[in-house]
Write a protein that holds these residues in place. Structure first.
Motif, PDB file in Angstrom:
ATOM      1  N   TRP A 134      -7.278  53.938  -4.429  1.00  0.00           N
ATOM      2  CA  TRP A 134      -7.720  52.868  -4.352  1.00  0.00           C
ATOM      3  C   TRP A 134      -7.920  52.027  -2.837  1.00  0.00           C
ATOM      4  CZ3 TRP A 134     -11.309  50.872  -7.701  1.00  0.00           C
ATOM      5  CH2 TRP A 134     -11.604  51.582  -9.037  1.00  0.00           C
ATOM      6  N   GLU A 135      -8.466  51.417  -2.028  1.00  0.00           N
ATOM      7  CA  GLU A 135      -8.530  50.167  -1.178  1.00  0.00           C
ATOM      8  C   GLU A 135      -8.652  49.140  -1.281  1.00  0.00           C
ATOM      9  OE1 GLU A 135      -9.710  52.605   2.128  1.00  0.00           O
ATOM     10  OE2 GLU A 135      -7.955  54.773   2.034  1.00  0.00           O
ATOM     11  N   ILE A 136      -8.315  48.392  -0.715  1.00  0.00           N
ATOM     12  CA  ILE A 136      -8.911  46.984  -0.792  1.00  0.00           C
ATOM     13  C   ILE A 136      -9.278  47.432   0.649  1.00  0.00           C
ATOM     14  CG2 ILE A 136      -6.662  46.115   0.207  1.00  0.00           C
ATOM     15  CD1 ILE A 136      -7.614  43.583  -0.859  1.00  0.00           C
ATOM     16  N   VAL A 137     -10.953  46.247   0.744  1.00  0.00           N
ATOM     17  CA  VAL A 137     -11.840  45.968   1.690  1.00  0.00           C
ATOM     18  C   VAL A 137     -12.190  44.583   1.661  1.00  0.00           C
ATOM     19  CG1 VAL A 137     -14.520  47.309   1.798  1.00  0.00           C
ATOM     20  CG2 VAL A 137     -12.951  48.552   0.407  1.00  0.00           C
ATOM     21  N   ALA A 138     -12.238  43.913   0.732  1.00  0.00           N
ATOM     22  CA  ALA A 138     -12.161  42.753   1.618  1.00  0.00           C
ATOM     23  C   ALA A 138     -12.277  41.829   0.106  1.00  0.00           C
ATOM     24  CB  ALA A 138     -13.632  41.951   2.260  1.00  0.00           C
ATOM     25  N   ALA A 139     -11.620  40.782  -0.083  1.00  0.00           N
ATOM     26  CA  ALA A 139     -11.278  39.705  -0.636  1.00  0.00           C
ATOM     27  C   ALA A 139     -11.379  38.300   0.404  1.00  0.00           C
ATOM     28  CB  ALA A 139      -9.881  40.168  -0.813  1.00  0.00           C
ATOM     29  N   THR A 140     -12.254  37.490  -1.009  1.00  0.00           N
ATOM     30  CA  THR A 140     -12.134  36.059  -0.569  1.00  0.00           C
ATOM     31  C   THR A 140     -12.168  34.609  -1.732  1.00  0.00           C
ATOM     32  OG1 THR A 140     -14.547  35.856  -1.041  1.00  0.00           O
ATOM     33  CG2 THR A 140     -14.649  36.422   1.231  1.00  0.00           C
ATOM     34  N   ILE A 175     -15.437  29.450   2.720  1.00  0.00           N
ATOM     35  CA  ILE A 175     -15.570  30.816   1.867  1.00  0.00           C
ATOM     36  C   ILE A 175     -14.348  31.346   3.167  1.00  0.00           C
ATOM     37  CG2 ILE A 175     -16.041  33.319   2.110  1.00  0.00           C
ATOM     38  CD1 ILE A 175     -19.249  32.607   1.695  1.00  0.00           C
ATOM     39  N   CYS A 176     -13.371  31.905   2.407  1.00  0.00           N
ATOM     40  CA  CYS A 176     -12.209  32.016   2.919  1.00  0.00           C
ATOM     41  C   CYS A 176     -11.434  33.565   2.555  1.00  0.00           C
ATOM     42  CB  CYS A 176     -11.005  30.926   2.959  1.00  0.00           C
ATOM     43  SG  CYS A 176      -9.031  31.760   3.998  1.00  0.00           S
ATOM     44  N   ASP A 177     -10.781  34.101   4.058  1.00  0.00           N
ATOM     45  CA  ASP A 177     -10.746  35.683   3.626  1.00  0.00           C
ATOM     46  C   ASP A 177      -9.503  35.817   3.658  1.00  0.00           C
ATOM     47  OD1 ASP A 177     -10.436  38.501   4.243  1.00  0.00           O
ATOM     48  OD2 ASP A 177     -12.118  38.525   5.353  1.00  0.00           O
ATOM     49  N   THR A 212      -7.893  39.008   2.734  1.00  0.00           N
ATOM     50  CA  THR A 212      -7.580  40.506   2.275  1.00  0.00           C
ATOM     51  C   THR A 212      -6.607  40.848   2.853  1.00  0.00           C
ATOM     52  OG1 THR A 212      -9.919  40.764   3.127  1.00  0.00           O
ATOM     53  CG2 THR A 212      -8.902  42.309   3.262  1.00  0.00           C
ATOM     54  N   SER A 213      -5.739  40.289   3.843  1.00  0.00           N
ATOM     55  CA  SER A 213      -4.317  40.699   4.133  1.00  0.00           C
ATOM     56  C   SER A 213      -3.190  40.270   3.063  1.00  0.00           C
ATOM     57  CB  SER A 213      -4.065  39.701   5.479  1.00  0.00           C
ATOM     58  OG  SER A 213      -4.749  38.062   5.393  1.00  0.00           O
ATOM     59  N   LEU A 214      -3.761  38.771   2.576  1.00  0.00           N
ATOM     60  CA  LEU A 214      -2.999  38.436   1.193  1.00  0.00           C
ATOM     61  C   LEU A 214      -3.274  39.496  -0.141  1.00  0.00           C
ATOM     62  CD1 LEU A 214      -2.938  34.708   1.552  1.00  0.00           C
ATOM     63  CD2 LEU A 214      -1.716  36.656   3.132  1.00  0.00           C
ATOM     64  N   VAL A 215      -3.727  40.399  -0.552  1.00  0.00           N
ATOM     65  CA  VAL A 215      -4.240  40.431  -1.732  1.00  0.00           C
ATOM     66  C   VAL A 215      -3.242  42.531  -1.062  1.00  0.00           C
ATOM     67  CG1 VAL A 215      -5.913  42.305  -3.016  1.00  0.00           C
ATOM     68  CG2 VAL A 215      -6.260  39.684  -1.963  1.00  0.00           C
ATOM     69  N   THR A 216      -2.815  42.393  -2.897  1.00  0.00           N
ATOM     70  CA  THR A 216      -1.786  44.356  -3.080  1.00  0.00           C
ATOM     71  C   THR A 216      -2.310  44.032  -3.953  1.00  0.00           C
ATOM     72  OG1 THR A 216      -0.595  42.426  -4.154  1.00  0.00           O
ATOM     73  CG2 THR A 216       0.221  43.347  -1.747  1.00  0.00           C
ATOM     74  N   ILE A 217      -2.819  45.828  -4.405  1.00  0.00           N
ATOM     75  CA  ILE A 217      -3.039  46.787  -5.238  1.00  0.00           C
ATOM     76  C   ILE A 217      -2.510  47.744  -5.795  1.00  0.00           C
ATOM     77  CG2 ILE A 217      -5.369  45.869  -4.656  1.00  0.00           C
ATOM     78  CD1 ILE A 217      -5.306  49.119  -3.266  1.00  0.00           C
ATOM     79  N   ALA A 218      -2.991  48.144  -7.322  1.00  0.00           N
ATOM     80  CA  ALA A 218      -1.807  49.171  -7.575  1.00  0.00           C
ATOM     81  C   ALA A 218      -3.226  49.712  -8.900  1.00  0.00           C
ATOM     82  CB  ALA A 218      -1.136  48.843  -8.763  1.00  0.00           C
ATOM     83  N   GLY A 219      -3.274  50.799  -8.305  1.00  0.00           N
ATOM     84  CA  GLY A 219      -4.068  51.797  -9.520  1.00  0.00           C
ATOM     85  C   GLY A 219      -3.655  52.209 -10.631  1.00  0.00           C
ATOM     86  N   VAL A 220      -4.015  52.029 -12.140  1.00  0.00           N
ATOM     87  CA  VAL A 220      -4.285  51.754 -13.207  1.00  0.00           C
ATOM     88  C   VAL A 220      -4.418  53.616 -13.733  1.00  0.00           C
ATOM     89  CG1 VAL A 220      -3.299  49.461 -13.303  1.00  0.00           C
ATOM     90  CG2 VAL A 220      -5.304  50.129 -13.724  1.00  0.00           C
ATOM     91  N   ASP A 254     -24.110  40.402  12.058  1.00  0.00           N
ATOM     92  CA  ASP A 254     -23.332  39.637  12.840  1.00  0.00           C
ATOM     93  C   ASP A 254     -22.602  38.354  12.344  1.00  0.00           C
ATOM     94  OD1 ASP A 254     -22.544  38.742  15.230  1.00  0.00           O
ATOM     95  OD2 ASP A 254     -24.006  37.235  15.404  1.00  0.00           O
ATOM     96  N   CYS A 255     -21.540  38.931  10.909  1.00  0.00           N
ATOM     97  CA  CYS A 255     -20.742  38.084   9.989  1.00  0.00           C
ATOM     98  C   CYS A 255     -19.848  38.748   9.386  1.00  0.00           C
ATOM     99  CB  CYS A 255     -22.007  38.227   8.754  1.00  0.00           C
ATOM    100  SG  CYS A 255     -21.507  36.727   7.360  1.00  0.00           S
ATOM    101  N   PRO A 256     -18.764  38.731   9.595  1.00  0.00           N
ATOM    102  CA  PRO A 256     -18.069  39.493   8.950  1.00  0.00           C
ATOM    103  C   PRO A 256     -18.385  39.854   7.589  1.00  0.00           C
ATOM    104  CG  PRO A 256     -17.074  37.141   9.232  1.00  0.00           C
ATOM    105  CD  PRO A 256     -18.893  37.067   9.330  1.00  0.00           C
ATOM    106  N   ILE A 257     -17.958  41.077   7.773  1.00  0.00           N
ATOM    107  CA  ILE A 257     -18.119  41.795   6.492  1.00  0.00           C
ATOM    108  C   ILE A 257     -17.388  41.091   5.473  1.00  0.00           C
ATOM    109  CG2 ILE A 257     -16.087  42.962   6.169  1.00  0.00           C
ATOM    110  CD1 ILE A 257     -18.890  44.167   5.680  1.00  0.00           C
ATOM    111  N   SER A 258     -16.419  40.713   4.782  1.00  0.00           N
ATOM    112  CA  SER A 258     -16.153  39.845   3.628  1.00  0.00           C
ATOM    113  C   SER A 258     -17.525  38.773   2.811  1.00  0.00           C
ATOM    114  CB  SER A 258     -14.636  38.941   3.674  1.00  0.00           C
ATOM    115  OG  SER A 258     -14.848  37.795   4.976  1.00  0.00           O
TER     116      SER A 258
END
Length: 888
Positions: free
Chosen positions: A163-169, A181-183, A185-193, A297-301
């Motif tokens: 699992w990898e994080i791609v984007a978060a808003t 809309i606020c990106d 992404t850098s504030l999100v952590t993940i853990a596989g289950v 021409d827009c942020p992917i998030s």
């Protein structure tokens, strides 16, 4: 025939009609369930050729050991089979994979290359700072049972990891704009289950806001590849296609002439937290994310969020740009290497994608559980540009969209007509793969006629079987007997297939040199489909327009926006892809797609073209230059709109169920096909100009009449009869109305043969008394499938022409009189002409074949409430006597 003009004589038809070449004859998948022996291949292929097939595609099915696929032994036997096809004059096609779902090569594509396994984009929206992706499943695969899961997944289960994080808003709940809309992404952590992933954001989610997180993961057990990766296309060619080329050598391309792909697609996953406009996971790759960001021409998030929710006025544009980028990457990464392989080996490229409309006219009524935007299953015109020959599939045995859409996309890409694969799914049980062993030759013939009239050049049967499987085993797929049955060559009525094949092949050949007469163009709403998704009303409206136009036999074709932008304008008409129309239909287009067509619509209206836009009541958009139709159009609405258009030169009217297709050939004749697709006699009239010259071409007998003239031409058609005509204007010869009656005049006498019959079947081995007012299924033989021999004696009191009329027979019959073959019939009306019989006693033997349903479904969960099916003679036969003044 009434009137001064008459058909002077019947002559043999030209060779192209009498003996159609392979491209017009039926094709078939030949299902392999094991490695066949030389004798088995030789016998079966000779049988297929004798029954009228022109093209064979070997397809290894689930019962075939996956470990043998692409092995030296397999390739050797495959090459031997194609060599036998060459000796028999059959064309071979390369079905490009194991079972179906092109690209997996029975798992070889991803074997020892985990990076190539399908990788998906998932998402979850939370009202708090935490959330998860859980319970990931593939419903369409689960519904087909454990054997399909075992084929597609190692261990029979889809398990995700890496699992990898791609984007978060962070975004407002409801309609918003990019400014809100606020990106994060850098504030999100993940853990596989276990088969999922949890996430947590290092920020608060305030009231009225939501957190949406996009995560990617690889299906660690999947044998399906990631079609976005260029390495996948190259790898599939290396392990799944080039070995065929090496094994076949010079048999390519002389005998094996084309490659056929089939439904390449990912797993269509769902999970507990899925929501938004997109209903399945997307394939994912870093390259896709980069290309989508550049294209938009827009942020992917924000681009990804727009796929789920309304992010403001640019939502439709963002969605459209993303899906265009997504599908074009699949085209380039997967289909382009296959195209290059075909070019290198002088093979034509054909095959079909998933068609969500299959079995329907509604764009998404065939596969209702999927979102087609995640697969090559929406942009039909774009994918066809990669093919050398168009192909589609059709499900079951009634009118549907596929052949017309196939013909339409072919014409947009400089070709015409299409191959149509036809497969059966069960109606007597919910387990669709159990198929239809109850299929009759009459049903198959009628569907073949419909498909050819709607645009099919060649019908591909699904399929012919190597074996009919095993008794006392009701497993789907693993038992070949229940793998989308029937295997036509194991039907008791198989002996009748040759006549049906030749008749329908001649129909296809007749329609080849043919430009269809079209009145209405239906716009394919690609932009709306990208933007709104499969549950939007455009899908239902499109189906209503196409279905009702088809029912009216109104000449129509489907056009794409790109072709429409190049339309040549006339006086009240426009020409697109070589066809001329008087009206354009726009089925519930979105405001965005309508806006993109503003200039084109203005030009069409200025030229006097009628433009009809259907939309749901309550829409507030103001649209100029169009006529609004509220709601999905009813049959009556479409009929009235079509009646308002200019009448074409030649038109057909009918008092019942006669369908027609009309077009012109290279010699200036108008070709007309009439088909009584009903159960009663019906009348049709061809009219237009004041005088016409006509010929009648008989597909059953391979004959045509010499030309005759008429001011109008009326034809009475028996049930399930079709007639091929060539007509043209001729004002140089006197003429009057001409009427051609049905095939059977009123007899002088009718004898009902209700008594003194015996029946011999293999279960008894001897003739036994039988009633003919009910089939053998209700007289002690419910599970017998095969051919039963009915025998009786008839007495002719006075020499007469005699016709045998069978008002109740299930499902095909061959007749012998005094030991001599006198005829056969496999569709309504069941009549056999004995010719002139002398006085005295004659022995009548009727070999009646039923379907395989009573045997193969007996004692299984698939029998349904209809078992046992009608079999044999179900009403007393009749002898119709015609004496000398009425014998001709």
């Amino acid at each position: 025939m009434k009137g001064e003009a008459r058909v002077e004589r019947t002559v043999p038809a030209d060779g192209w009609f009498a003996n159609p070449c392979a491209r017009f004859r039926p094709a078939a998948y030949w299902f392999w369930h094991s490695l066949p022996s030389t004798e088995e291949m030789t016998t079966q292929l000779a049988d297929f050729a004798e029954k009228g097939y022109g093209t064979i595609l070997i397809q290894t099915r689930l019962a075939f050991p996956r470990s043998l696929y692409m092995s030296p032994a397999f390739l050797k036997r495959y090459a031997e089979a194609v060599s036998i096809m060459a000796e028999l004059g059959l064309v071979a096609g390369l079905y490009d994979d194991y079972n179906w779902a092109s690209g997996q090569a029975a798992g070889l594509t991803v074997e020892n290359a985990d990076r190539l396994r399908e990788r998906h984009l998932f998402w979850a929206t939370s009202d708090s700072r935490t959330g998860a992706i859980t319970s990931v499943v593939a419903p369409i695969i689960a519904a087909m049972g454990p054997d399909i899961a075992d084929w597609l997944y190692e261990g029979g289960e889809a398990r995700f990891g890496n699992w990898e994080i791609v984007a978060a808003t962070l975004h407002p709940d409801g309609t918003t704009s990019p400014d809100n809309i606020c990106d994060v992404t850098s504030l999100v952590t993940i853990a596989g289950v276990e088969n999922g992933c949890e996430f947590s954001a290092a920020c608060e989610v305030e009231d009225g806001y939501r957190l949406t997180v996009f995560l990617s993961a690889t299906c660690l057990t999947s044998r399906l590849p990631n079609y976005l990766l260029p390495e996948v296309g190259a790898r599939f060619v290396e392990v799944g296609l080039e070995p065929y080329a090496s094994a076949l050598g010079q048999l390519i391309p002389e005998t094996l002439q084309f490659l056929f792909f089939d439904q390449p697609a990912p797993g269509f996953y769902k999970w507990a937290e899925i929501e938004g406009n997109l209903a399945n996971s997307l394939l994912h790759s870093p390259d896709l994310m980069q290309k989508a960001e550049v294209a938009s021409d827009c942020p992917i998030s924000i681009v990804l969020l727009s796929l789920l929710y309304d992010v403001g006025p640019d939502t439709g544009v963002l969605r459209t740009k993303f899906y265009e980028t997504y599908i074009n990457l699949i085209y380039q990464s997967f289909f382009r290497p296959i195209k290059v392989f075909c070019s290198n080996h002088d093979l034509r490229l054909t095959g079909h994608e998933i068609l969500p409309h299959v079995g329907s006219f509604d764009l998404n009524a065939g596969f209702t559980s999927i979102d087609p935007r995640v697969a090559p299953a929406v942009d039909f015109f774009g994918l066809d540009a990669l093919r050398d020959e168009t192909a589609v599939d059709a499900n079951n045995f009634f009118a549907q969209l596929s052949p017309k859409l196939g013909d339409s996309v072919a014409r947009a890409n400089g070709r015409s007509r299409t191959m149509v694969e036809i497969y059966a799914t069960a109606l007597r049980t919910e387990r669709r793969a159990a198929g239809q062993w109850e299929l009759t030759p009459a049903t198959l013939r009628s569907q073949s006629v419909r498909l050819h009239m709607a645009g099919a050049r060649q019908v591909v049967m699904h399929g012919l079987y190597q074996t009919d499987g095993f008794d006392n085993d009701s497993r789907l797929f693993s038992n070949p007997r229940f793998d989308f049955a029937p295997g036509l060559n194991f039907e008791p009525w198989w002996r009748h297939h040759q006549h049906m094949s030749l008749e329908t092949s001649r129909l296809s050949a007749f329609l080849e040199d043919f430009v269809p007469q079209t009145t209405v163009a239906v716009l394919y709403p690609l932009g709306t489909a990208w933007e709104k998704g499969p549950r939007h009303e455009h899908a239902r409206h499109f189906g209503a327009w196409c279905g009702n136009l088809s029912a009216l036999s109104c000449g129509h074709m489907i056009v794409d926006a790109k072709s429409l932008s190049k339309a040549e304008l006339g006086c009240g008409t426009f020409t697109v892809n070589g066809l001329t129309f008087a009206a354009l239909v726009m089925p519930a287009l979105s405001s965005l797609e309508l806006g993109e067509l503003t200039e084109t619509l203005g030009a069409l209206r200025a030229a006097g073209v009628k433009v009809w836009l259907s939309r749901e009541p309550g829409s507030n958009d103001v649209v100029e230059n169009v006529e609004i139709v509220l709601g999905a159009p009813s049959p009556e609405t479409v009929r009235d709109l079509v009646a308002s258009l200019p009448r074409p030169q030649f038109a057909v009217t009918s008092d019942g169920t006669v369908a027609n297709v009309i077009g012109t050939d290279a010699d200036g004749w108008t070709r007309v096909v009439l088909f009584n697709d009903g159960g009663a006699v019906s009348n049709a009239k061809v009219a237009g100009i004041s005088k016409l010259e006509f010929e009648i071409w008989d597909a059953a007998g391979a004959t045509r009449t010499t030309a005759a003239t008429a001011s109008s031409l009326s034809i009475t058609l028996d049930p399930q009869q079709f007639v091929c005509l060539r007509v043209r204007a001729d004002t140089t010869k006197p003429s009057q109305p001409v009427s051609i009656p049905a095939s059977l005049p009123l007899p002088h006498r009718v004898d009902i043969l209700k008594d003194d019959w015996t029946l011999q079947i293999s279960e008894t081995g001897r003739p036994e008394p039988i009633q003919v007012n009910a089939g053998w299924h209700s007289q002690g033989f419910p599970s017998f499938s095969g051919t039963g021999s009915y025998i009786t004696q008839i007495n002719v009191r006075e020499a007469a022409r005699v016709i045998l009329d069978l008002p109740g027979v299930s499902v095909a019959v061959t007749a012998y009189l005094d030991g001599r073959l006198v005829g056969a019939c496999h569709h309504s009306p069941f009549r056999i002409d004995f010719g002139v019989l002398s006085t005295g006693a004659h022995q009548l033997l009727l070999d009646v074949s039923n379907t395989a349903a009573n045997r193969y479904y007996a004692g299984t969960p698939y029998a349904g409430a209809t078992w046992p099916d009608e079999s044999g003679l179900t009403q007393p036969p009749r002898l119709l006597f015609f004496y000398p003044d009425n014998v001709e």
